[in-house]
Design a protein around this motif. Sequence first.
Motif, PDB file in Angstrom:
ATOM      1  N   ALA C  72       0.835  -1.208   0.000  1.00  0.00           N
ATOM      2  CA  ALA C  72       0.000   0.000   0.000  1.00  0.00           C
ATOM      3  C   ALA C  72       0.868   1.257   0.000  1.00  0.00           C
ATOM      4  O   ALA C  72       0.614   2.212  -0.735  1.00  0.00           O
ATOM      5  N   VAL C  73       1.901   1.243   0.833  1.00  0.00           N
ATOM      6  CA  VAL C  73       2.812   2.398   0.896  1.00  0.00           C
ATOM      7  C   VAL C  73       3.550   2.544  -0.435  1.00  0.00           C
ATOM      8  O   VAL C  73       3.691   3.648  -0.974  1.00  0.00           O
ATOM      9  N   TYR C  74       3.991   1.395  -0.984  1.00  0.00           N
ATOM     10  CA  TYR C  74       4.673   1.408  -2.272  1.00  0.00           C
ATOM     11  C   TYR C  74       3.752   1.950  -3.360  1.00  0.00           C
ATOM     12  O   TYR C  74       4.161   2.764  -4.193  1.00  0.00           O
ATOM     13  N   ALA C  75       2.514   1.479  -3.387  1.00  0.00           N
ATOM     14  CA  ALA C  75       1.575   1.906  -4.433  1.00  0.00           C
ATOM     15  C   ALA C  75       1.364   3.419  -4.387  1.00  0.00           C
ATOM     16  O   ALA C  75       1.264   4.074  -5.434  1.00  0.00           O
ATOM     17  N   LEU C  76       1.306   3.967  -3.177  1.00  0.00           N
ATOM     18  CA  LEU C  76       1.158   5.420  -3.024  1.00  0.00           C
ATOM     19  C   LEU C  76       2.346   6.152  -3.653  1.00  0.00           C
ATOM     20  O   LEU C  76       2.175   7.127  -4.403  1.00  0.00           O
ATOM     21  N   PHE C 102      10.633   3.203   6.900  1.00  0.00           N
ATOM     22  CA  PHE C 102      11.178   3.781   8.124  1.00  0.00           C
ATOM     23  C   PHE C 102      10.251   3.648   9.326  1.00  0.00           C
ATOM     24  O   PHE C 102      10.703   3.445  10.444  1.00  0.00           O
ATOM     25  N   ALA C 103       8.968   3.833   9.115  1.00  0.00           N
ATOM     26  CA  ALA C 103       8.052   3.874  10.256  1.00  0.00           C
ATOM     27  C   ALA C 103       6.661   3.455   9.810  1.00  0.00           C
ATOM     28  O   ALA C 103       6.298   3.619   8.648  1.00  0.00           O
ATOM     29  N   ALA C 104       5.919   2.910  10.736  1.00  0.00           N
ATOM     30  CA  ALA C 104       4.525   2.549  10.478  1.00  0.00           C
ATOM     31  C   ALA C 104       3.636   3.680  10.987  1.00  0.00           C
ATOM     32  O   ALA C 104       4.045   4.493  11.818  1.00  0.00           O
ATOM     33  N   PRO C 138       9.229  11.258   8.100  1.00  0.00           N
ATOM     34  CA  PRO C 138       9.416  10.293   7.016  1.00  0.00           C
ATOM     35  C   PRO C 138       8.861   8.910   7.350  1.00  0.00           C
ATOM     36  O   PRO C 138       9.084   8.378   8.434  1.00  0.00           O
ATOM     37  N   VAL C 139       8.132   8.348   6.406  1.00  0.00           N
ATOM     38  CA  VAL C 139       7.575   6.995   6.507  1.00  0.00           C
ATOM     39  C   VAL C 139       8.337   6.057   5.569  1.00  0.00           C
ATOM     40  O   VAL C 139       8.595   4.898   5.899  1.00  0.00           O
ATOM     41  N   ALA C 140       8.703   6.572   4.404  1.00  0.00           N
ATOM     42  CA  ALA C 140       9.445   5.769   3.430  1.00  0.00           C
ATOM     43  C   ALA C 140      10.094   6.692   2.413  1.00  0.00           C
ATOM     44  O   ALA C 140       9.657   7.832   2.222  1.00  0.00           O
ATOM     45  N   THR C 141      11.159   6.187   1.786  1.00  0.00           N
ATOM     46  CA  THR C 141      11.816   6.890   0.679  1.00  0.00           C
ATOM     47  C   THR C 141      11.876   5.929  -0.499  1.00  0.00           C
ATOM     48  O   THR C 141      12.211   4.763  -0.325  1.00  0.00           O
ATOM     49  N   PHE C 142      11.551   6.431  -1.678  1.00  0.00           N
ATOM     50  CA  PHE C 142      11.410   5.626  -2.892  1.00  0.00           C
ATOM     51  C   PHE C 142      12.211   6.289  -3.997  1.00  0.00           C
ATOM     52  O   PHE C 142      12.302   7.510  -4.056  1.00  0.00           O
TER      53      PHE C 142
END
Lengths: 151, 151, 151, 151
Positions: C72-76, C102-104, C138-142
Amino acid sequence: MTDDAADSDETDVAADDEDTNPVAEIAERASNDPFCETVGIDLASVHPGYAETMLTVEERHLNFHGTPHGGAVYALADAAFAAASNTGSKTAVALETNISYFAAVDVGETLRAVAEETHLGGRTAAYDVRVTDETGDPVATFRGRVYRFDD
Amino acid sequence: MTDDAADSDETDVAADDEDTNPVAEIAERASNDPFCETVGIDLASVHPGYAETMLTVEERHLNFHGTPHGGAVYALADAAFAAASNTGSKTAVALETNISYFAAVDVGETLRAVAEETHLGGRTAAYDVRVTDETGDPVATFRGRVYRFDD
Amino acid sequence: MTDDAADSDETDVAADDEDTNPVAEIAERASNDPFCETVGIDLASVHPGYAETMLTVEERHLNFHGTPHGGAVYALADAAFAAASNTGSKTAVALETNISYFAAVDVGETLRAVAEETHLGGRTAAYDVRVTDETGDPVATFRGRVYRFDD
Amino acid sequence: MTDDAADSDETDVAADDEDTNPVAEIAERASNDPFCETVGIDLASVHPGYAETMLTVEERHLNFHGTPHGGAVYALADAAFAAASNTGSKTAVALETNISYFAAVDVGETLRAVAEETHLGGRTAAYDVRVTDETGDPVATFRGRVYRFDD
């Protein structure tokens, strides 16, 4: 990179007490990194969660296409990542890295890698590294994740 | 890596006509790669979509932790990827790579990287590279994507 | 995401001529992306080489650990990357992407992904995407690389 | 994916004692993953360090180009990775993943993802995932690294 790089004008270390400050300690250790010396990578700056490295491209850094070898560009970025990630109180080792290559440069050009912390967790941390040419144009983008050990 | 590596016993090239065969040609060119020579990476085998490289770890390949520098392990994998991806009729240059580090090895150990093609499209191709130690245990896993130019 | 999202207040499109402007056109097409609709991802902003997407986390986005599923995070992030990379005159398709988690976050929180172009070449382009929570943490870096086709 | 998937013929679980076996437990939990249910991803097989997932592509999985959305393909691979990495006694959460896209498939085709453990360390583990179409041709390659918590 020479033995006294940590004390030179070029190394901009955010610390003045080498005995106890982890930033000063990592600056000295990273300035004496054997593989960086083999390749010709210099540590230019170290601050908490931040490091810069430089490499002037020579013929010996080229690949069989006549452009800078991915391994040389990667090593420059990886060296900044390694220094930046070891500025804390824990020992950081690389788990995963990735790199995007954008442009080649000519022999004689000096590449600069700037590593910045994007995440600092209890057990892992992440860094973005940007490699640019002398005009600041992007050459590569790198990201790395470390595992952090208690000493 | 020496000038005659392409003809040596150690280089297992799937071709005998150096003038016209792209595999033989890339074997010769990759055997003379300047950065591989700087680092001490040898090309051990080249076949269509496949290559093997080797590196015997020396003190000069270590990082400031005293283990093989990520840049050295990466360069070994990247060299196999570069050779494997240039065995066709097009010139291949790296777009993106990533590497997972699993284990460190001691000085004196010989690392081997094996690159295999996983995708060959019109404009891009992909390669998996496995780096192992002398007992075949995994040291790192690498994946790379190239862009392929018409010459 | 609805059919009229491209004209809504929430979608900040840097164009007012939908018929000919590639940014307006991609805003409309990306606002009707079927998988984004399936997941609940909204396109919030599109500019040349730039896009923002949003997702409010619901129970149906969780994994079996009870945290937002990586998919879900990736799709965003991927949706922001896809929109940003298709704001030019060429059709862009993903070659390679990578993501660092990084974090939920909790159910009810709205995640935002911001994609920015870091490289625009003739045949490929690269984008950094940052996923943050409501406080900007930050939650994620892509990072993603596209191949660009002539239409 | 339904509540009884862990007991169905399609789910090939290498265990018969659901109460105490971590493989059987993860098979049941992963079979009830909310996001997999949202997307339509089924868990087909779970063994220690191994998992398979399946997704039949529908219109709702497409992107605005009319091909399967990267987020859908990624979610399929990520679900296999998540199941495979949680077959041990520790709770595994994703740190880093990357994916290479090779080919698109048509609506109606069933994609399969197979995750295999390539490294199992004390604190982290790594998995390769291959996504293929019905004829076994590669659609994408994924690699992921997890952090493993003591429960």
